[in-house]
Scaffold this active site. Structure first.
Site, PDB file in Angstrom:
ATOM      1  N   LEU A 135       2.605  45.916  97.356  1.00 17.28           N
ATOM      2  CA  LEU A 135       3.533  44.779  97.256  1.00 17.28           C
ATOM      3  C   LEU A 135       2.766  43.465  97.258  1.00 17.28           C
ATOM      4  CD1 LEU A 135       6.206  45.929  99.899  1.00 17.28           C
ATOM      5  CD2 LEU A 135       5.631  46.947  97.725  1.00 17.28           C
ATOM      6  N   ASP A 136       2.115  43.170  96.147  1.00 18.11           N
ATOM      7  CA  ASP A 136       1.251  41.990  96.087  1.00 18.11           C
ATOM      8  C   ASP A 136       1.964  40.830  95.402  1.00 18.11           C
ATOM      9  OD1 ASP A 136      -2.146  41.494  94.788  1.00 18.11           O
ATOM     10  OD2 ASP A 136      -1.017  40.516  96.389  1.00 18.11           O
ATOM     11  N   GLY A 137       1.811  39.630  95.973  1.00 19.77           N
ATOM     12  CA  GLY A 137       2.328  38.437  95.295  1.00 19.77           C
ATOM     13  C   GLY A 137       3.484  37.745  95.982  1.00 19.77           C
TER      14      GLY A 137
END
Lengths: 276, 260
Positions: A41-43
């Site tokens: 879950l990047d960003g």
């Protein structure tokens, strides 16, 4: 009268979208559907900055994306979904940031325990994977409670990696294997025990992720192409996908694209799996 | 009046959508298969177009047209890993050509990996061929010859999970069977030291290039790819130097925060 029509319009529009999505999933189901999809879950922080929100709102938007994606995966027939919620490396962030994430996690875990939660609605069994000793007492107890409360759900399994890194998982598994071997040696006598060396199956038996099969697809959002110490052991035969969208921007089209790409190379992956 | 018309339109639309959905459900396998093949045809067409554009771009890059690719900061790539699909790794001449390109770009330390160990069998041949080429193109007394040599590490699937199991065995004998400490606290550095003790001392690669049909690291040793950037280059037979330069350039632009 106007309000009733608005609600009716929204509901019918929603149902139409739902029908279209289910039709699309029905078409995709002609080919092999991945059994296990993992997400990094990047960003979330970049999303908050982009939309001029405070950081906490970025994580909340990320949580909504997570629930939507879990729903889609359940409808598609994916049996296991793993998410990289919090890495051991993330503890190095500023204390107020870590606290904000922990508070949000506690809030959402407590939400899972309610009957009307999405977890109950969709029959989600939840596992918390990682070195839970590193979490604060409240979050750890809530996590254990959520795992017990959802243990009878059987539609889809959600594995939430918190306080997790792959290298920590490997060391933990090695440690457990060594302890088990020592116990066997002590109980059965030195002659029998020492002849056997530790094998890969011994290590794998003690992995945190041993409760699920290896992932078929790993999606990392925001266009980054590294695994950042996530599922390094389990992704030998896993298709990696790095859409440029930030995690709160992820949608149905990314999931469909990932599945189509997986279906494209499925025969090769099956052949490799048999050889390994 | 208008609201009634709107309500009726929405209800009709809902009915139509329901009919389409029921048609898809009842049209049977044939109709679904056709639609599925159409989706995959769209995907293949997309990749074909991307492939064509990639070829043109690679040609332009290798012609030196783009300034940013001419001024490549190769020092950022301390250690490069190249993972090749085992079937494709049988094309030894292609692998040799790739190594030549990497040497020409300025890389000095490369790790070659394939699952089945095909590259381990061709390692000697590859090293010999590279050395011969270097010797024939430069004078033997040139002191810089050794510096320009490509240092090659070749590994396979058995150097991944099995190596970790062997390292765990080393730790078992060192900390568990020979000591009375009830619960020894094993750490990641203990594992790194144990791997070093059994011969795995090479550093973690900064960048991994995958040559094969699927974007998948094929079992590259897990312990070494924590923060490695992984790029898929496509099949080995269609490798291009322009694409290689672009991949390395892309790596030099990446900023990692290591979780902070």
């Amino acid at each position: 009268m106007e309000n009733k029509t608005d609600t009716l319009a929204v509901r019918l529009f929603g149902s139409s979208i739902s029908y279209m999505r289910k039709s699309l999933f029905r078409i995709l189901s002609v080919g092999p559907i991945p059994n296990h999809i993992a997400f990094i879950l990047d960003g979330n922080r970049r999303y908050a900055k982009k939309r001029n929100l405070n950081e906490g709102m970025g994580y909340r938007a990320g949580f909504l994306s997570l629930m939507t994606l879990c729903k889609y995966c359940c409808e598609l027939g994916v049996k296991y979904v793993t998410i990289y919620a919090f890495s051991i490396d993330n503890f190095k962030r500023k204390p107020h940031e870590v606290d904000a994430v922990m508070d949000l996690m506690l809030e959402k875990i407590q939400g899972m325990l309610k009957e009307e939660s999405i977890v109950s609605q969709y029959g989600v069994r939840v596992y918390f994977i990682g070195n839970l000793e590193l979490l604060n007492e409240h979050v750890r107890q809530a996590a254990v409670k959520a795992m017990e409360a959802t243990s009878n759900n059987d539609k889809i399994v959600l594995l939430i990696c918190v306080a997790y890194t792959s290298t920590d998982e490997i060391v933990h598994a090695a440690r457990e294997s060594c302890e088990a071997k020592r116990a066997r040696v002590r109980s059965s006598g030195a002659r029998e025990g020492n002849e056997e060396e530790l094998k890969v199956v011994d290590i794998e038996r003690h992995m945190y992720m041993g409760v699920a099969p290896d992932p078929d697809i790993l999606v990392r959002t925001s266009g980054e192409t590294r695994l950042s110490n996530f599922l390094l052991w389990q992704t030998s035969n896993c298709v990696l996908y790095s859409p440029r969208a930030l995690w709160p921007e992820i949608g149905l089209r990314h999931l469909v694209w990932a599945v189509l790409n997986y279906q494209r190379v499925f025969p090769l992956l099956e052949r490799r799996r048999k050889q390994m | 009046m208008f609201l009634r018309w709107l309500e009726a339109t929405i209800l009709d639309f809902g009915d139509e959508m329901h009919k389409v959905y029921m048609w898809i459900w009842s049209s049977g396998d044939l109709g679904l298969r056709l639609l599925w093949h159409i989706l995959h045809l769209i995907l293949s067409t997309w990749y074909f177009i991307i492939g064509l554009m990639g070829s043109v771009e690679s040609f332009l890059i290798s012609s030196g047209l783009f300034k940013r690719y001419r001024d490549l900061d190769i020092s950022k790539v301390q250690y490069l890993a190249v993972a090749i699909d085992s079937d494709e790794a049988l094309q030894t001449l292609k692998v040799l050509e790739l190594l030549r390109w990497l040497e020409a770009i300025g890389l000095r330390k490369v790790c070659l990996y394939d699952t089945a160990g095909v590259l381990k069998k061709s390692k000697e041949a590859l090293t010999l061929l590279l050395k011969n080429e270097r010797m024939s193109s430069e004078t033997a007394s040139d002191p810089l010859v050794e510096e320009k040599c490509l240092s090659l590490e070749v590994i396979s699937f058995s150097d991944g999970k099995q190596a970790v199991a062997k390292a765990a065995d080393v730790l078992l004998k060192k900390h568990y069977l020979s000591s009375n400490t009830e619960k020894p606290k094993l750490t990641e550095s203990d594992m790194t030291d144990a791997l070093g003790a059994i011969g795995y001392r090479e550093p973690d690669p900064d960048l991994m290039l995958i040559y094969g049909p699927a974007r998948c690291h094929m079992g590259f040793p897990a312990w070494r790819i924590r923060y490695t950037e992984i790029l898929h280059m496509g099949p080995l037979k269609s490798m291009k130097i322009g694409a290689l330069i672009k991949a390395i350039h892309r790596y030099t632009m990446v900023h990692q925060n290591y979780g902070t």
